[in-house]
Design an enzyme around this catalytic site. Sequence first.
Site, PDB file in Angstrom:
ATOM      1  N   ARG A   1      33.859  20.734  73.791  1.00 55.04           N
ATOM      2  CA  ARG A   1      33.866  22.311  73.328  1.00 55.04           C
ATOM      3  C   ARG A   1      33.851  22.395  71.806  1.00 55.04           C
ATOM      4  O   ARG A   1      33.134  23.720  71.403  1.00 55.04           O
ATOM      5  CB  ARG A   1      35.367  22.816  73.937  1.00 55.04           C
ATOM      6  CG  ARG A   1      35.356  22.886  75.479  1.00 55.04           C
ATOM      7  CD  ARG A   1      36.580  23.185  75.763  1.00 55.04           C
ATOM      8  NE  ARG A   1      37.398  24.373  75.584  1.00 55.04           N
ATOM      9  CZ  ARG A   1      38.417  24.825  75.549  1.00 55.04           C
ATOM     10  NH1 ARG A   1      39.486  23.824  76.157  1.00 55.04           N
ATOM     11  NH2 ARG A   1      39.093  25.987  75.310  1.00 55.04           N
TER      12      ARG A   1
ATOM     13  N   ARG B   1      45.023  23.092  81.593  1.00 54.87           N
ATOM     14  CA  ARG B   1      43.902  23.519  81.891  1.00 54.87           C
ATOM     15  C   ARG B   1      43.101  22.286  81.859  1.00 54.87           C
ATOM     16  O   ARG B   1      43.116  21.439  81.256  1.00 54.87           O
ATOM     17  CB  ARG B   1      43.088  24.452  80.938  1.00 54.87           C
ATOM     18  CG  ARG B   1      43.532  25.829  81.552  1.00 54.87           C
ATOM     19  CD  ARG B   1      42.850  26.866  80.389  1.00 54.87           C
ATOM     20  NE  ARG B   1      41.625  26.723  79.785  1.00 54.87           N
ATOM     21  CZ  ARG B   1      41.093  27.260  78.904  1.00 54.87           C
ATOM     22  NH1 ARG B   1      41.873  28.504  78.509  1.00 54.87           N
ATOM     23  NH2 ARG B   1      39.951  27.335  78.260  1.00 54.87           N
TER      24      ARG B   1
ATOM     25  N   ARG C   1      29.459  34.113  71.763  1.00 56.52           N
ATOM     26  CA  ARG C   1      29.186  32.988  71.419  1.00 56.52           C
ATOM     27  C   ARG C   1      27.850  32.154  70.996  1.00 56.52           C
ATOM     28  O   ARG C   1      28.005  31.184  70.580  1.00 56.52           O
ATOM     29  CB  ARG C   1      30.039  32.016  72.491  1.00 56.52           C
ATOM     30  CG  ARG C   1      31.376  31.517  72.472  1.00 56.52           C
ATOM     31  CD  ARG C   1      32.086  31.126  73.800  1.00 56.52           C
ATOM     32  NE  ARG C   1      33.047  29.967  73.843  1.00 56.52           N
ATOM     33  CZ  ARG C   1      34.135  30.272  74.193  1.00 56.52           C
ATOM     34  NH1 ARG C   1      34.181  31.559  74.650  1.00 56.52           N
ATOM     35  NH2 ARG C   1      35.157  29.514  74.266  1.00 56.52           N
TER      36      ARG C   1
HETATM   37  P1  AMP Z   1      37.763  30.088  76.590  1.00 53.23           P
HETATM   38  O1  AMP Z   1      39.003  30.145  77.363  1.00 53.23           O
HETATM   39  O2  AMP Z   1      37.502  31.208  75.664  1.00 53.23           O
HETATM   40  O3  AMP Z   1      37.836  28.792  75.715  1.00 53.23           O
HETATM   41  O4  AMP Z   1      36.415  29.583  77.676  1.00 53.23           O
HETATM   42  C1  AMP Z   1      36.580  28.672  78.555  1.00 53.23           C
HETATM   43  C2  AMP Z   1      35.264  28.258  78.920  1.00 53.23           C
HETATM   44  O5  AMP Z   1      34.608  29.439  79.572  1.00 53.23           O
HETATM   45  C3  AMP Z   1      34.319  27.882  77.851  1.00 53.23           C
HETATM   46  O6  AMP Z   1      34.317  26.576  77.425  1.00 53.23           O
HETATM   47  C4  AMP Z   1      33.045  28.241  78.305  1.00 53.23           C
HETATM   48  O7  AMP Z   1      32.593  27.407  79.233  1.00 53.23           O
HETATM   49  C5  AMP Z   1      33.242  29.454  79.126  1.00 53.23           C
HETATM   50  N1  AMP Z   1      32.974  30.676  78.236  1.00 53.23           N
HETATM   51  C6  AMP Z   1      34.019  31.457  77.966  1.00 53.23           C
HETATM   52  N2  AMP Z   1      33.182  32.747  76.912  1.00 53.23           N
HETATM   53  C7  AMP Z   1      31.904  32.121  77.099  1.00 53.23           C
HETATM   54  C8  AMP Z   1      30.764  32.874  76.432  1.00 53.23           C
HETATM   55  N3  AMP Z   1      30.864  33.831  75.543  1.00 53.23           N
HETATM   56  N4  AMP Z   1      29.560  31.970  76.615  1.00 53.23           N
HETATM   57  C9  AMP Z   1      29.590  31.323  77.570  1.00 53.23           C
HETATM   58  N5  AMP Z   1      30.409  30.502  77.931  1.00 53.23           N
HETATM   59  C10 AMP Z   1      31.618  31.096  77.852  1.00 53.23           C
END
Ligand code: AMP
Length: 220
Positions: A173, A162, A90
Amino acid sequence: MSTILVLLGPPGAGKGTQAVVLAKKFGWTHVSTGDMLREAVAKKTDLGMEAKKYMDRGDLVPDSIVTNIVVDRIMRDSSSKGFILDGYPRTETQALSLEAALSRSGMLINVVIYFETTPEISISRLSGRRVCKKCGANYHIKNIPPKKDGICDKCGGELFQREDDKESTVRNRLKVYEDQTEKLLSYYEKKGILRTVSGDLDVESAFRDLRNLFKKESVI
Ligand code: AMP
């Protein structure tokens, strides 16, 4: 050698849903940093407690924490025929760390798939998303409703929203995506491995497009 696919795109573009379908269909390992971090939060590990502070705000967890868990996961399962990286990298730092770790093991990213969509669609997908408390299956109150309101079709578990899918956090986000992740598109474009699919389609149509893309790229 393992196939490595990276799914890139804003939250709510359908990466996670497709990753689950692809993993099942082609026998690839689904590596979702979001899922792994949520698991650590649920288990209240030190890493989970640290990550939770960032996740609740919709901010990114520090690069070093996330990179370690992804690299560990890939190395632990290095005989897998493929990995779908969903939600990682990311940031540019993560992209560089991933490349370095893969090249140490003689691996390369085959294709980066960009799920293109609009902020309006992302917001509507995320604010309508419901997740099963027990098995983690994803639903959407309009697009993928469960047969029985609030109950998982697969395991009968209770569905919940969530914390970070609430609208104000979703907006942050998306901003974090625009500020930190979007630049990876040109990074992978320059490497010649970026391909774009529509993130606006229903689950079956998106899968059909991905399968066609994989055939063209000789990934399947
Ligand atoms: P997601 O389910 O992929 O939307 O991830 C949920 C949350 O996890 C994100 O909003 C970040 O806080 C954290 N997160 C997930 N993947 C990453 C990543 N590659 N780098 C940093 N934070 C992450």
